[in-house]
Design a protein around this motif. Sequence first.
Motif, PDB file in Angstrom:
ATOM      1  N   HIS A 223       0.824  -1.209   0.000  1.00  0.00           N
ATOM      2  CA  HIS A 223       0.000   0.000   0.000  1.00  0.00           C
ATOM      3  C   HIS A 223       0.861   1.264   0.000  1.00  0.00           C
ATOM      4  O   HIS A 223       0.669   2.162  -0.801  1.00  0.00           O
ATOM      5  CB  HIS A 223      -0.894   0.035   1.242  1.00  0.00           C
ATOM      6  CG  HIS A 223      -2.016  -0.947   1.232  1.00  0.00           C
ATOM      7  ND1 HIS A 223      -3.188  -0.740   0.543  1.00  0.00           N
ATOM      8  CD2 HIS A 223      -2.148  -2.145   1.847  1.00  0.00           C
ATOM      9  CE1 HIS A 223      -4.009  -1.770   0.717  1.00  0.00           C
ATOM     10  NE2 HIS A 223      -3.402  -2.633   1.504  1.00  0.00           N
ATOM     11  N   THR A 248      -1.874   1.791  -2.976  1.00  0.00           N
ATOM     12  CA  THR A 248      -2.696   2.861  -2.406  1.00  0.00           C
ATOM     13  C   THR A 248      -2.051   4.232  -2.558  1.00  0.00           C
ATOM     14  O   THR A 248      -2.744   5.219  -2.814  1.00  0.00           O
ATOM     15  CB  THR A 248      -2.987   2.561  -0.927  1.00  0.00           C
ATOM     16  OG1 THR A 248      -3.710   1.328  -0.852  1.00  0.00           O
ATOM     17  CG2 THR A 248      -3.807   3.661  -0.287  1.00  0.00           C
ATOM     18  N   THR A 269     -10.797   0.512  -2.693  1.00  0.00           N
ATOM     19  CA  THR A 269     -10.897   1.937  -2.369  1.00  0.00           C
ATOM     20  C   THR A 269     -12.231   2.300  -1.742  1.00  0.00           C
ATOM     21  O   THR A 269     -12.325   3.312  -1.044  1.00  0.00           O
ATOM     22  CB  THR A 269     -10.654   2.774  -3.644  1.00  0.00           C
ATOM     23  OG1 THR A 269      -9.520   2.241  -4.341  1.00  0.00           O
ATOM     24  CG2 THR A 269     -10.347   4.211  -3.303  1.00  0.00           C
ATOM     25  N   LYS A 281      -5.511   6.897   0.823  1.00  0.00           N
ATOM     26  CA  LYS A 281      -6.404   6.213  -0.107  1.00  0.00           C
ATOM     27  C   LYS A 281      -7.257   7.220  -0.875  1.00  0.00           C
ATOM     28  O   LYS A 281      -7.808   8.163  -0.299  1.00  0.00           O
ATOM     29  CB  LYS A 281      -7.304   5.245   0.656  1.00  0.00           C
ATOM     30  CG  LYS A 281      -8.296   4.497  -0.208  1.00  0.00           C
ATOM     31  CD  LYS A 281      -9.231   3.655   0.635  1.00  0.00           C
ATOM     32  CE  LYS A 281      -8.529   2.473   1.255  1.00  0.00           C
ATOM     33  NZ  LYS A 281      -9.504   1.495   1.813  1.00  0.00           N
TER      34      LYS A 281
END
Length: 383
Positions: A223, A248, A269, A281
């Motif tokens: 991420h 992310t 998301t 995010k």
Amino acid sequence: MICIKNGLLHTMEEETPWVGDILTDNGKIIKIQENIEAGEADQVIDASGLHVYPGFVEAHCHIGLDGYAVGYEGHDYCELNDYSTPQLRAIDGINPMDECFLHAAKAGVTCVGTGPGSADALGGTFVAVKTWGKRVESMIVKDPVAMKCAFGENPKNCYQTKGITSRMTTAAVIRQALFKAKQYKEKLEAAGGDPLKKPEFDLKSQSLIPVLERTIPLKAHAHQANDIFTALRIAREFHVDITLEHVTEGHLIADELIKEHVPMAVGPTLTHATKFELQNKSFTTPGILSKAGGQVSIITDAPVIPIEYLPLCAGLAAKAGMEPYEALKAITINPAKHLGIADRVGSLAQGKDADIVITDGNPLSVETQVKYVFINGDLIHRA
């Protein structure tokens, strides 16, 4: 033999849709053109005024392994006794009776990449399966498609009292396994056909040989930007292929990621930022990466987001600035490429699997209804 007549065809082979017909037989598209003679067809579907798409494809989820779990039972997506388990295979845990497969199929999500979660530094292999069937062997499109590995918070959180308390340790675990597999492979090759010279069988190292031979890529859960770069660093060190999963913070480092030329699966998301590493995010991420020139797939990470909302996630990405055609590609041909199965799914073309979705409008719109779904040429849903 089925003939779909007069539909607006979104083939994903070209950007502009056109009105035409599709003829299928024995689970394959055998003809796609204007004005097909339907005389020999067993069934004719008039798609006048309707939109025709290839079946939607999810590049990264856990359905069949993480379904309607209640506590311990139903949790089959992570091994929590060992943080390095490359020998695990998704096909040995998938439950085709998981209701998520039915939800996916009815929503037009006809093929998914599913497999182990992200608790383990090395989690095992993903498989690409159709979302319709009673036995996993009959659902497989390709097995394996990738070797799951994970960076960031999850291995730390799951193993903080069992051997992993830092990102450095996670990276070291993956490196050690790859080094060991490389040595194991070299010894096997040096032994030739002499069984007495072969090293003692090691299932973990054996399972990583396809990664070293670049038959399958690492599928890297990452991420945060620094975790993404660590995943890429390790892949380059060992000269192996890699796909990036979640990405992310990809929008923050798009200029660097484009240099790497690696497939990227963005999501989930449509959830709250439940961890520190998710603080950035944004639904703008797929569009920013796509406009920069990246191959982007949009994912639900189901059951994190219910898999039937895959087209909705693409629609929200379009609302946040992604080109609508690129958003459609992100749930069709791009995930097919991401999984290495674009020769079979992801677009409407002669010779490909007859996975076809017919809708009454743009699937990126929440009001659109799925009218028909075909998987391998079989009509499995009709509204």
